[in-house]
Design an enzyme around this catalytic site. Structure first.
Site, PDB file in Angstrom:
ATOM      1  N   SER A 181     111.189 -75.008   2.611  1.00 39.11           N
ATOM      2  CA  SER A 181     111.874 -75.149   3.194  1.00 39.11           C
ATOM      3  C   SER A 181     111.670 -77.387   3.835  1.00 39.11           C
ATOM      4  O   SER A 181     110.992 -78.167   2.880  1.00 39.11           O
ATOM      5  CB  SER A 181     112.667 -74.421   4.781  1.00 39.11           C
ATOM      6  OG  SER A 181     114.308 -75.212   4.023  1.00 39.11           O
ATOM      7  N   ARG A 191     120.797 -70.070  16.682  1.00 33.99           N
ATOM      8  CA  ARG A 191     120.336 -68.970  15.253  1.00 33.99           C
ATOM      9  C   ARG A 191     120.037 -68.446  14.529  1.00 33.99           C
ATOM     10  O   ARG A 191     119.256 -67.472  13.872  1.00 33.99           O
ATOM     11  CB  ARG A 191     118.896 -68.254  16.428  1.00 33.99           C
ATOM     12  CG  ARG A 191     117.763 -67.555  16.480  1.00 33.99           C
ATOM     13  CD  ARG A 191     117.208 -68.821  15.416  1.00 33.99           C
ATOM     14  NE  ARG A 191     115.853 -68.180  14.495  1.00 33.99           N
ATOM     15  CZ  ARG A 191     114.834 -68.566  14.136  1.00 33.99           C
ATOM     16  NH1 ARG A 191     115.435 -69.884  13.212  1.00 33.99           N
ATOM     17  NH2 ARG A 191     113.024 -68.014  14.119  1.00 33.99           N
ATOM     18  N   ASP A 237     117.419 -67.401  -3.228  1.00 35.00           N
ATOM     19  CA  ASP A 237     117.794 -68.222  -2.208  1.00 35.00           C
ATOM     20  C   ASP A 237     118.591 -69.371  -2.213  1.00 35.00           C
ATOM     21  O   ASP A 237     119.193 -69.512  -3.561  1.00 35.00           O
ATOM     22  CB  ASP A 237     115.772 -68.803  -2.051  1.00 35.00           C
ATOM     23  CG  ASP A 237     116.471 -69.979  -1.280  1.00 35.00           C
ATOM     24  OD1 ASP A 237     117.541 -70.345  -0.487  1.00 35.00           O
ATOM     25  OD2 ASP A 237     115.691 -70.921  -0.523  1.00 35.00           O
ATOM     26  N   HIS A 262     115.759 -67.039   0.934  1.00 28.95           N
ATOM     27  CA  HIS A 262     115.685 -68.142   1.757  1.00 28.95           C
ATOM     28  C   HIS A 262     114.269 -68.326   2.419  1.00 28.95           C
ATOM     29  O   HIS A 262     113.001 -69.136   2.010  1.00 28.95           O
ATOM     30  CB  HIS A 262     115.895 -69.398   2.496  1.00 28.95           C
ATOM     31  CG  HIS A 262     116.074 -70.632   2.828  1.00 28.95           C
ATOM     32  ND1 HIS A 262     114.745 -71.881   1.817  1.00 28.95           N
ATOM     33  CD2 HIS A 262     115.303 -71.454   3.953  1.00 28.95           C
ATOM     34  CE1 HIS A 262     114.523 -72.856   2.420  1.00 28.95           C
ATOM     35  NE2 HIS A 262     114.948 -72.686   3.463  1.00 28.95           N
ATOM     36  N   ASP A 263     113.577 -66.905   3.348  1.00 22.34           N
ATOM     37  CA  ASP A 263     112.665 -67.558   3.900  1.00 22.34           C
ATOM     38  C   ASP A 263     111.716 -66.223   3.099  1.00 22.34           C
ATOM     39  O   ASP A 263     110.573 -66.065   3.917  1.00 22.34           O
ATOM     40  CB  ASP A 263     113.522 -65.482   5.336  1.00 22.34           C
ATOM     41  CG  ASP A 263     113.167 -66.046   6.381  1.00 22.34           C
ATOM     42  OD1 ASP A 263     113.171 -67.625   6.608  1.00 22.34           O
ATOM     43  OD2 ASP A 263     113.858 -65.056   7.240  1.00 22.34           O
TER      44      ASP A 263
END
Lengths: 197, 372
Positions: free
Chosen positions: B151, B221, B316, B349-350
């Site tokens: 990222s 968050r 992602d 994405h994680d």
């Protein structure tokens, strides 16, 4: 799928490659052709394969590999980026045959294509007996074959003629031995060096 | 698979001033870092691991007094792991502007004797890399064997190849992008507005008021978390499962996903700083190496000399595979050595933080090729 034929296919392709060329190998499998051309001809280049296991094997073989789907074309690659774009024994696994060969000749000065000849005597005999051919060149059953296009040498040459693709050279083999007489009947594999019209 | 075990963060002070891309000069700065493995005599086996938005220098191992505080990329880094500390000397660093001990908004501003707060300048990926280069000098590393990041960390790896082309041999750019899209910036702006509009933000000087803009940081968050996960995975993990057995017909928590987001948001406010969050999202927004080349990424990457490994993840949508392919095509144009893997993984994405077997095999195979 280059492993089926081992190195004879590589040797023929290597003859067409000038040392230090830029090469793109589509359907590069485990990357062994690129590794061979790197060692023998000092080429710079990339393999393209969409199978994760082949990507891993190519990385382990120390070659550049790009996980792209060839059916989506090579739109991000510049015109004339490569001296040779190779497709070794993979053309029959791609659905969009003509657009792909045209893409090869857009990004590459020349294309090198090899494929199993469906017109080989043994295949004709199998069909005549009522069964789909299974051979060294076509080692799959009809239900598990990765091949989606089945064509002969004559079919391929007609395709080139219809689409303005120039055949610079064609070499034909039967179990690794050169074939000169009636290759459409006698050759199990054909290799072509193609150019733009 | 062994852990690097107990690790101890280190701190280094750089007395020489650093002028940031935004024009502000810091008189000096401190960086907190950790190292794993041994630097060889030639200094040729060093690998820098760059963190993303909320990461830190604590990449691997545990602390003696906090055995549950495991490094954020511990599944990758360690003896016998893909980034093998038996071969490599691995460095993790908290970036400038961070909130884990490196000079940042929580540090004392020598000009005022109070924490910088909102007066801490916006830093960029370029500034982080410039600061990391000072750390490399300090550690006696002339050239990194590799710089690795996911990222925003991948952007730093890319920036290393541009700012210091002779000081990096391999860049591993994972789940990254050559620049943010309008949608990416929009999500960052949403997160920033959540923080900036919190009454407890006090223009960024909340430390002096003894408060934290908890609600804003929490909301930031929560928004971030939604973008890190894939729709599929959220569906698999939470579906429409209820927290309690029946609907409340109110605004409390009904669905498990709400509970999860609130939990993640709440937890984040206990360890992360809102000013650092603002700075880091700006660093993301500003990163665009092609900007100085009229948007031409190929021209921007022309000065890179490193070999590249680029990887993306199928689900992602924050930095989709196409964004990684832009990098790959630009590198191909420049004739650079590059390999690209698109990993099938459901976690969005994680995914880059997970220990997916194929992902780690590919990454490990590439790292194994790197000469030390």
């Amino acid at each position: 799928m280059t492993e089926i034929f081992g190195r004879f296919d590589f040797d023929v392709i290597a003859r067409w490659i000038v040392p230090g060329e830029r090469v793109l190998d589509l359907g590069c499998g485990d990357g062994s052709l690129l590794k061979f051309l790197k060692a023998e001809k000092g080429i710079r280049g990339y393999g393209v394969d969409n199978d994760p296991h082949n990507v891993l094997a190519s990385i382990r073989n120390g070659v550049n590999v790009l996980q792209f789907d060839l059916e989506k074309g090579l739109a991000g690659v510049d015109d004339d980026a490569f001296d040779h774009v190779i497709m070794s024994l993979s053309l029959q696994t791609v659905r969009h045959t003509v657009p792909l060969v045209q893409e090869m000749l857009r990004v590459g000065h020349e294309a090198v294509v090899s494929f199993p000849n469906f017109g080989h005597r043994s295949h004709r005999e199998a069909i005549a007996k009522g069964r789909m051919p299974v051979s060294e060149a076509l080692p799959y059953q009809w239900f598990n074959s990765p091949n989606v296009r089945f064509f002969t040498i004559a079919d391929f040459e007609a395709l080139c003629a219809d689409n303005g693709i120039v055949v610079h050279e064609g070499l034909f083999f039967d179990e690794g031995r050169a074939v000169t007489e009636d290759p459409n009947l006698n050759a199990d594999v054909a290799l072509y060096r193609l150019g733009r019209g | 698979m062994n852990s690097v075990g107990v690790v101890t963060p280190q701190r280094v002070t750089f007395g020489a001033p650093i002028t940031l891309k935004g024009g502000v000069t810091l008189p000096g700065f401190e960086l907190v870092y950790e190292t794993y493995g041994e630097l060889n005599a030639e200094g040729s086996n060093a690998v820098l691991v760059c963190h993303a938005l909320s990461g830190s220098h604590h990449v691997a191992g545990i602390y003696a007094d906090e055995p549950k505080n495991v490094g954020w990329w511990d599944n990758l880094v360690g003896p016998g792991k893909p980034l093998d500390t038996n071969r490599f000397f691995v460095v993790g660093v908290n970036n400038l502007g961070g909130c884990y001990g490196s000079t940042g908004p929580m540090s004392l501003n020598p000009a005022s004797g109070k924490p910088y707060g909102a007066d801490f300048p916006v830093v960029t990926v370029e500034d982080w890399v410039a600061a990391q280069a000072r750390l490399a000098d300090h550690l006696g590393i002339n050239c990194w064997a590799a710089v690795v990041g996911g990222s925003l960390g991948g952007m730093q790896a890319m920036e290393w190849t541009l700012q210091f082309p002779d000081r990096i041999r391999h860049a591993l750019v994972i789940a990254s992008a050559p620049k943010l899209s309008a949608q990416n910036i929009a999500f960052n702006e949403l997160a920033r507005q959540a923080i900036l509009s919190d009454p407890d933000f006090h223009g960024g000087h909340y430390y002096e008021h003894g408060v934290v803009p908890v609600n804003g940081l929490r909301l930031a968050r929560m928004v971030g978390h939604i973008t890190y996960l894939s729709d599929d995975q959220m569906g698999e993990k939470f579906g429409r499962e209820l927290k309690n057995d029946k609907l409340s017909y109110g605004y409390g928590v009904d669905f498990q996903i709400e509970s999860y987001l609130r939990y993640q948001g709440d937890r984040f406010t206990t360890y992360f700083d809102a000013n650092t969050y603002l700075i880091t999202t700006k660093a993301l927004d500003y990163f665009d190496p092609a900007r100085d080349y009229e948007g031409d990424l190929q021209a921007a990457l022309a000065r890179a000399k490193a070999n590249f490994f680029v990887a993306s993840f199928s689900t992602d949508w924050r930095f989709a595979p196409e964004r990684s392919q832009e990098i790959v095509y630009a590198l191909m144009h420049n004739g650079r050595d590059v390999s690209y893997a698109e990993i099938e993984c459901s976690a969005g994405h994680d995914s880059f933080l997970l220990d997916d077997a194929h992902y780690h095999a590919v990454l490990g195979a590439y790292l194994d090729r790197i000469e030390t």
